[in-house]
Design an enzyme around this catalytic site. Structure first.
Site, PDB file in Angstrom:
ATOM      1  N   SER A   1      88.399  32.188  47.452  1.00 41.72           N
ATOM      2  CA  SER A   1      87.917  30.845  47.785  1.00 41.72           C
ATOM      3  C   SER A   1      88.338  30.364  49.164  1.00 41.72           C
ATOM      4  CB  SER A   1      88.389  29.835  46.731  1.00 41.72           C
ATOM      5  OG  SER A   1      89.802  29.814  46.656  1.00 41.72           O
TER       6      SER A   1
ATOM      7  N   ASP B   1      92.631  20.263  49.516  1.00 43.71           N
ATOM      8  CA  ASP B   1      92.710  20.015  48.076  1.00 43.71           C
ATOM      9  C   ASP B   1      93.952  20.704  47.513  1.00 43.71           C
ATOM     10  OD1 ASP B   1      92.061  22.703  47.872  1.00 43.71           O
ATOM     11  OD2 ASP B   1      90.040  22.392  47.070  1.00 43.71           O
TER      12      ASP B   1
ATOM     13  N   HIS C   1      93.604  24.625  49.050  1.00 50.64           N
ATOM     14  CA  HIS C   1      92.984  25.077  50.293  1.00 50.64           C
ATOM     15  C   HIS C   1      93.333  24.198  51.485  1.00 50.64           C
ATOM     16  CE1 HIS C   1      90.357  26.216  46.854  1.00 50.64           C
ATOM     17  NE2 HIS C   1      90.475  27.398  47.434  1.00 50.64           N
TER      18      HIS C   1
END
Length: 368
Positions: free
Chosen positions: A44, A329, A332
């Site tokens: 991600s 977040d 990340h």
């Protein structure tokens, strides 16, 4: 020729950006392409939409993800650019399309195969249901390779591939969404060193497979200080970094460096370089104010303690001063951190990227 990164910082641009606006303007000029293509494998941190159409809980194709990205949410787990987006720009390439969306001539500048929740191990990330593990990402690359070979022919494709860059950033989820998860048996089966040995033995096989498919120039991203991300901080009784988690991933990084040296010696024509993400992250945290950051321990978007207990929800209002936050977040970094890391990896010294930087790898003439 003056290469990108050698250009002096412009007024108002702390990154020394030769194009002025570092945050995704469509007006940014493109410099001459340094390599034919960039192929990207990972999770991600660099996914740009491969999970959008999967039955997966690991998605970011909704606002406020992409709030600072031209065009809005794309599936990037960031407010804007990821690290590989900026690397593509520095190489003179367009932004690299996701495998799930790339077709025809789009694949000729490279493809991004990264998938949120993916790991080196196939079982990693199953909590999120669907994801594309590294082995499957390699199979997807083979599909792309078949398309390119059909267009260019086998010899031209092989010669071109040897000049392309292959960025691989794997391993974070093998800890966060496997080893550290209570519903996985992994922690009872392996100690930290044994698990790192297992992961890197698989990683070695997978990278060798890419080499056998024609890849020659590899950029490997190490793991960061994962004990300091908002998700882990939210579980801390003291509110400080988990040194247990930070120390857990040290053997992995050490093993990857040893593997890289071994592959550089044993695979004819191969050149592997290592980005020390942990060192880059530590520099940003230790010198936060110098970089313009004022918040280093909680997410800009998210819910709960350190904004790290629940990740960014659809249409949640994020912090307005995003360039002052290290984390976007629970897991990340912000676009600003991604851009700083990319630029340091591109033309930095051996303290952050070794045995050479991305710029040097790009212009290296490899003889098979």
């Amino acid at each position: 020729m003056m290469l990108v990164g050698m250009v002096a910082a412009q007024d108002g641009d702390p990154f020394g950006d030769p194009f002025g606006d570092p945050f995704g303007s469509t007006q940014r000029g493109r410099r001459k392409e340094m390599v034919p293509a960039l192929f990207i494998f990972g999770d991600s941190l660099i996914d740009n939409g491969n999970n959008n159409n999967l039955p997966s809980f690991a998605k970011a194709n909704y606002f406020p993800y992409g709030i600072d990205f031209n065009g809005g949410p794309t599936g990037r787990f960031s407010n804007g650019y990821t690290m590989v987006d900026e690397i593509a720009v520095l190489l003179g390439l367009p932004l690299i399309p996701a495998f799930s969306e790339a077709s025809g001539a789009q694949v000729l500048h490279g493809v991004n195969y990264a998938s949120a929740a993916a790991g080196i191990l196939d079982v990693t990330g199953r909590n999120f249901v669907s994801r594309i593990p590294f082995d499957e990402q390699i199979r997807n690359f083979q599909t792309t390779l078949d398309q390119i070979t059909a267009n260019l022919g086998a010899i031209d494709t092989a010669q071109s591939l040897a000049k392309c860059l292959f960025f691989v950033g794997m391993g974070s989820n093998d800890y966060l969404n496997n080893y550290l998860m209570p519903n996985y048996p992994t922690r009872n089966q392996y100690n930290g060193q044994q698990y790192a040995d297992l992961l890197v033995s698989q990683y070695d096989r997978q990278l060798t497979q890419l080499y056998n498919l024609g890849a020659r120039k590899f950029i490997l991203a190490g793991l960061g200080r994962m004990g300091c991300i908002p998700s882990i901080l939210a579980q801390s009784s003291t509110g400080g970094c988990s040194e247990e988690v930070n120390e857990l991933v040290l053997p992995f990084n050490a093993n990857v460096k040893a593997m890289m040296n071994r592959l550089n010696t044993n695979l004819p024509g191969a050149r592997f370089i290592y980005i020390d993400i942990a060192n880059l992250f530590e520099d940003i945290i230790n010198n936060a104010r110098t970089y313009g950051f004022s918040v280093v321990d909680r997410g800009c978007c998210g819910i709960g303690r350190n904004r790290g207990q629940v990740t960014c929800l659809p249409f949640q209002t994020p912090c307005p001063n995003r360039d002052e936050y290290v984390f976007w977040d629970a897991f990340h970094p912000t676009e600003k951190v991604n851009i700083i890391m990319a630029r340091k990896a591109f033309n930095g010294d051996a303290s952050v990227v070794s045995p050479m930087n991305i710029e040097q790898l790009a212009i290296l003439d490899i003889k098979n």
